[in-house]
Design an enzyme around this catalytic site. Structure first.
Site, PDB file in Angstrom:
ATOM      1  N   GLY A 174       4.293   1.061  -3.758  1.00 39.28           N
ATOM      2  CA  GLY A 174       5.324   0.372  -4.511  1.00 39.28           C
ATOM      3  C   GLY A 174       6.669   0.529  -3.804  1.00 39.28           C
ATOM      4  O   GLY A 174       6.841   0.015  -2.713  1.00 39.28           O
ATOM      5  N   HIS A 216      -2.689  -4.653   5.307  1.00 36.58           N
ATOM      6  CA  HIS A 216      -1.960  -3.571   4.669  1.00 36.58           C
ATOM      7  C   HIS A 216      -2.727  -2.873   3.554  1.00 36.58           C
ATOM      8  O   HIS A 216      -2.551  -1.677   3.331  1.00 36.58           O
ATOM      9  CB  HIS A 216      -0.649  -4.140   4.098  1.00 36.58           C
ATOM     10  CG  HIS A 216       0.240  -3.119   3.470  1.00 36.58           C
ATOM     11  ND1 HIS A 216       0.911  -2.158   4.209  1.00 36.58           N
ATOM     12  CD2 HIS A 216       0.574  -2.880   2.168  1.00 36.58           C
ATOM     13  CE1 HIS A 216       1.627  -1.395   3.396  1.00 36.58           C
ATOM     14  NE2 HIS A 216       1.438  -1.809   2.150  1.00 36.58           N
ATOM     15  N   ASP A 249      -1.052  -5.650   9.910  1.00 41.34           N
ATOM     16  CA  ASP A 249      -0.304  -5.392   8.681  1.00 41.34           C
ATOM     17  C   ASP A 249       1.001  -6.174   8.731  1.00 41.34           C
ATOM     18  O   ASP A 249       1.884  -5.877   9.536  1.00 41.34           O
ATOM     19  CB  ASP A 249      -0.035  -3.885   8.566  1.00 41.34           C
ATOM     20  CG  ASP A 249       0.567  -3.471   7.231  1.00 41.34           C
ATOM     21  OD1 ASP A 249       1.202  -4.318   6.579  1.00 41.34           O
ATOM     22  OD2 ASP A 249       0.412  -2.297   6.859  1.00 41.34           O
ATOM     23  N   SER A 268       1.616   3.158   2.162  1.00 40.44           N
ATOM     24  CA  SER A 268       2.769   2.286   1.997  1.00 40.44           C
ATOM     25  C   SER A 268       3.949   3.122   1.471  1.00 40.44           C
ATOM     26  O   SER A 268       4.336   4.095   2.114  1.00 40.44           O
ATOM     27  CB  SER A 268       2.407   1.123   1.065  1.00 40.44           C
ATOM     28  OG  SER A 268       3.364   0.101   1.121  1.00 40.44           O
ATOM     29  N   TRP A 269       4.514   2.787   0.302  1.00 38.99           N
ATOM     30  CA  TRP A 269       5.532   3.658  -0.275  1.00 38.99           C
ATOM     31  C   TRP A 269       4.983   5.062  -0.500  1.00 38.99           C
ATOM     32  O   TRP A 269       5.725   6.050  -0.390  1.00 38.99           O
ATOM     33  CB  TRP A 269       6.058   3.083  -1.582  1.00 38.99           C
ATOM     34  CG  TRP A 269       6.799   4.102  -2.402  1.00 38.99           C
ATOM     35  CD1 TRP A 269       6.356   4.724  -3.527  1.00 38.99           C
ATOM     36  CD2 TRP A 269       8.100   4.645  -2.126  1.00 38.99           C
ATOM     37  NE1 TRP A 269       7.303   5.624  -3.990  1.00 38.99           N
ATOM     38  CE2 TRP A 269       8.384   5.594  -3.146  1.00 38.99           C
ATOM     39  CE3 TRP A 269       9.049   4.425  -1.136  1.00 38.99           C
ATOM     40  CZ2 TRP A 269       9.572   6.300  -3.192  1.00 38.99           C
ATOM     41  CZ3 TRP A 269      10.238   5.143  -1.178  1.00 38.99           C
ATOM     42  CH2 TRP A 269      10.490   6.059  -2.192  1.00 38.99           C
TER      43      TRP A 269
END
Length: 327
Positions: free
Chosen positions: A53, A301, A273, A120-121
């Site tokens: 996120g 991703h 990605d 990711s985050w």
């Protein structure tokens, strides 16, 4: 890794679905209560999963990357999203608050050291946590690396990725008047926090759909994101990105790698990605002596990419006979 993963679905590599043996709502202060769950083996090797996120929330699928007979699997929803409360709230919601929360969970569960698994985050947060609290980190497993830099945000919200998918980009960018398109993060912020629920919902969906459309190699189309999810996801991402992910300076995670004090890790990165381009993972690997990099061909991703899934499960299986906890 199985070279035939391109022909298999991600589910073919995952462990069977399991249910948590413990769920709790943990008060962490400033009015926030986090959903925290544990599954697998209560006496097993601890691993904490940091979702993406910001605002993505955890999902049952995330339990399935780990051998449930070996691992004590800890999932939680970060402030403001998933089953944590208050929903979609950005009050007292910063990177530093989330680092505090991870430590609060570790102490509450009586865990000494654990593997930190984030994408990711979640990879951003894993690095920030390891730099603030290196001692409890037995290993970092990072996927689809995002370092919270201006260059990365410019790529995805300034038109870089849009050059590859102009039709998808046009829907995201052209919802904003021409005069405001020089700062789409700022323009969306005005609308995501307007106080008009209908407007917030509309722009939350546009924001969420843009990212979701580019998450995998094969799926390049918009779909309607559920309202509750989209509103939390978009508001929290925009909140963090509007504040430089609450880092003191651009490039902080890279320049502060020395703070991790010998923490080692494995990076898994999709070669194609479009959300977090591979150069970021490569740069991190080159600067981090304790890391190994596994570049996955024909993968984007998403955690659900078959090649990404296969690599992550193989990595976690490989730790079952290691001595990580005693190092």
């Amino acid at each position: 890794m199985d070279k035939s993963h391109e022909q298999k679905s991600a589910a073919a590599y995952l462990y069977p679905p399991i249910e948590p043996y413990e769920r709790r709502m943990l008060e962490v202060g400033q009015g926030h209560t986090l959903y925290v769950e544990e599954s697998g083996n209560p006496a097993g090797q601890p691993v904490v999963v940091l979702h993406g996120g910001p605002g993505g929330g955890s999902s049952p699928m995330m339990r399935r990357f780990f051998d449930p007979e070996h691992y004590r699997i800890v999932l939680f929803d970060q402030r403001g999203c998933g089953r944590s409360r208050p929903h979609a709230s950005v009050e007292a919601n910063t990177t530093q608050h989330l680092i505090h929360d991870i430590e609060a969970i570790r102490r509450t569960l009586g865990i000494g050291r654990w593997i930190v698994f984030g994408g990711s985050w979640g990879a951003t947060l894993a690095l920030a946590y390891a730099q603030a609290h290196p001692a409890p980190v037995a290993w970092l497993v990072l996927r689809g690396v995002f370092m919270g830099t201006k260059a990365e945000l410019d790529w995805f919200y300034g038109g870089g990725a849009g050059r590859f998918y102009p039709e998808l980009w046009s829907r995201f960018a052209e919802a904003i008047p021409v005069a405001e398109r020089g700062d789409l993060i700022g323009a969306y912020r005005q609308r995501l926090f307007s106080g008009n629920f209908s407007q917030e919902t509309r722009f939350a969906r546009l924001w969420s759909d843009w990212e979701n459309a580019l998450a995998t190699v094969e799926t390049r189309f918009y779909h309607e994101t559920p309202v509750d999810y989209a509103r939390a996801f978009a508001r929290l991402e925009n909140h963090y990105f509007s504040h430089d992910c609450f880092f003191d300076r651009d490039g902080q995670l890279l320049s502060d790698l020395w703070r991790m004090n010998g923490v080692r890790g494995t990076i898994v990165q999709g070669q194609f990605d479009m959300i977090c381009p591979p150069v970021t993972a490569w740069t991190l690997h080159r600067a981090w002596p304790g890391s190994s990099l596994r570049m996955v061909p024909m993968a984007g991703h998403a955690l659900s990419e078959p090649g990404i899934t296969a690599e992550l499960v193989a990595i976690m299986d490989g730790f079952r006979h290691s001595q990580l906890m005693t190092r």
